[in-house]
Design a protein around this motif. Structure first.
Motif, short mmCIF file in Angstrom:
data_model
loop_
_atom_site.label_atom_id
_atom_site.label_comp_id
_atom_site.label_asym_id
_atom_site.label_seq_id
_atom_site.Cartn_x
_atom_site.Cartn_y
_atom_site.Cartn_z
N GLN A 1 4.97 8.15 -4.11
CA GLN A 1 4.89 9.03 -5.66
C GLN A 1 5.17 10.28 -5.53
O GLN A 1 6.01 10.61 -6.25
CB GLN A 1 3.65 8.67 -6.10
CG GLN A 1 2.95 7.04 -6.40
CD GLN A 1 4.07 6.55 -7.00
OE1 GLN A 1 4.42 6.80 -7.97
NE2 GLN A 1 4.38 5.12 -6.38
N ARG B 1 3.89 1.76 -1.08
CA ARG B 1 4.51 1.90 -2.34
C ARG B 1 3.72 2.40 -3.18
O ARG B 1 4.36 3.22 -4.17
CB ARG B 1 5.31 0.56 -2.79
CG ARG B 1 6.55 0.19 -1.76
CD ARG B 1 7.07 -1.05 -2.28
NE ARG B 1 8.44 -1.32 -1.43
CZ ARG B 1 8.92 -2.37 -1.68
NH1 ARG B 1 8.83 -3.41 -2.74
NH2 ARG B 1 10.28 -2.54 -1.17
N ARG B 2 2.55 2.09 -3.29
CA ARG B 2 1.63 3.02 -4.37
C ARG B 2 1.01 4.29 -3.87
O ARG B 2 0.27 4.78 -4.36
CB ARG B 2 0.38 2.03 -4.52
CG ARG B 2 1.09 0.67 -5.23
CD ARG B 2 -0.07 -0.18 -5.57
NE ARG B 2 -1.12 -0.54 -4.63
CZ ARG B 2 -1.02 -1.74 -3.85
NH1 ARG B 2 0.04 -2.57 -4.16
NH2 ARG B 2 -1.64 -1.99 -2.84
N TYR C 1 0.90 -1.39 -0.04
CA TYR C 1 0.11 -0.16 0.07
C TYR C 1 0.87 1.23 0.01
O TYR C 1 0.61 2.15 -0.87
CB TYR C 1 -1.05 -0.11 1.36
CG TYR C 1 -1.68 1.15 1.20
CD1 TYR C 1 -2.71 1.61 0.68
CD2 TYR C 1 -1.32 2.28 2.15
CE1 TYR C 1 -3.46 2.89 0.82
CE2 TYR C 1 -1.96 3.60 2.40
CZ TYR C 1 -2.92 3.71 1.54
OH TYR C 1 -3.55 4.88 1.76
#
Length: 258
Positions: free
Chosen positions: A237, A231-232, A229
């Motif tokens: 980002q 990392r996204r 979760y």
């Protein structure tokens, strides 16, 4: 005195979505599951010898130091962490904490890795490595008390450049106050309240590694879902985008253009 490098890259920051705020509220429950599944004790500070991966980097810490100090020659082109990750502005109100990322949440910064190839090779051997970067704290810098989000990781600092008055440059984790030593590791759980003071007139540099906590099920399942979760998430980002902008600043500094 700082170099004049012109306008800084604009910080990109996304609005926090509803599901992010929900997950943040549930973190204490998730951390309880992870702690109950941990294969190491749930305590604030650990000994470096508890982790096999620490010794190979200790053995080559001088090679790591040499790469870090070469990068530090362009210190004003190294981004402040608060400009890479706007969420860090709540714990660092100025630009006195700078971070040179090699790996961030599994994302490799290839241009930076080329500037520290031996360090990158060594950290790549660490099982469960999530992030690795040179953490640079200016004289007089203070990071206010705060807590990390998840027990899925432990944090480890390898001392690279430590002020001579090392007792005046310290890290408090829970009720334990620690000072770094060059070529030695400081390993801790950042979900315990911690803060940092550099009350000296010298810079402190460490290699900061964020490493997966050894776990069994069901904590390992929770940790894997949490990592996927994060990392996204907007948090990672945004940081990736901001790092890309700062890469051009560092490259210009290397060419002597700023």
């Amino acid at each position: 005195m700082e170099l004049s490098i012109g306008p800084r890259p604009a910080v990109k920051k996304s609005a926090k979505p509803l599901h992010y705020r929900f997950a943040k509220k549930q973190r204490h429950r998730l951390n309880a599951v992870i702690a109950s599944s941990s294969l190491i004790d749930d305590r604030p500070v650990f000994g470096a010898s508890e982790f096999d991966w620490t010794q190979p980097l200790t053995d080559e810490w001088e090679s790591i130091r040499d790469e870090a100090l070469a990068i530090y020659e362009h210190r004003d082109a190294i981004p402040p962490l608060r400009e890479i990750s706007p969420d860090h502005r709540r714990i660092m109100r100025d630009n006195s904490w700078r971070s040179f990322f090699l790996i961030g949440y599994g994302h490799r910064q290839e241009e930076n890795i080329a500037r520290a190839p031996r360090t990158a090779e060594l950290v790549s051997r660490i099982p469960g490595l999530n992030s690795a970067f040179f953490s640079i704290l200016a004289p007089g810098a203070r990071i206010v008390p705060h807590r990390g989000v998840t027990k899925a990781f432990i944090t480890a600092h390898l001392g690279i450049k430590v002020p001579r008055d090392r007792e005046s440059c310290w890290l408090r984790v829970g009720n334990e106050r620690l000072s770094w030593r060059e070529g030695e590791w400081t390993v801790f759980d950042d979900t315990y309240e911690h803060e940092v003071h550099n009350d000296t007139d010298e810079t402190r540099i460490v290699l900061l590694c964020q490493v997966a906590r050894p776990l069994k099920a069901p904590g390992s399942w929770v940790a894997a879902a949490t990592l996927g979760y994060v990392r996204r998430s907007h948090f990672v980002q945004d940081a990736k985008n901001n790092l890309a902008d700062w890469e051009s600043v560092f490259a210009r500094a290397e060419r002597g253009e700023i």
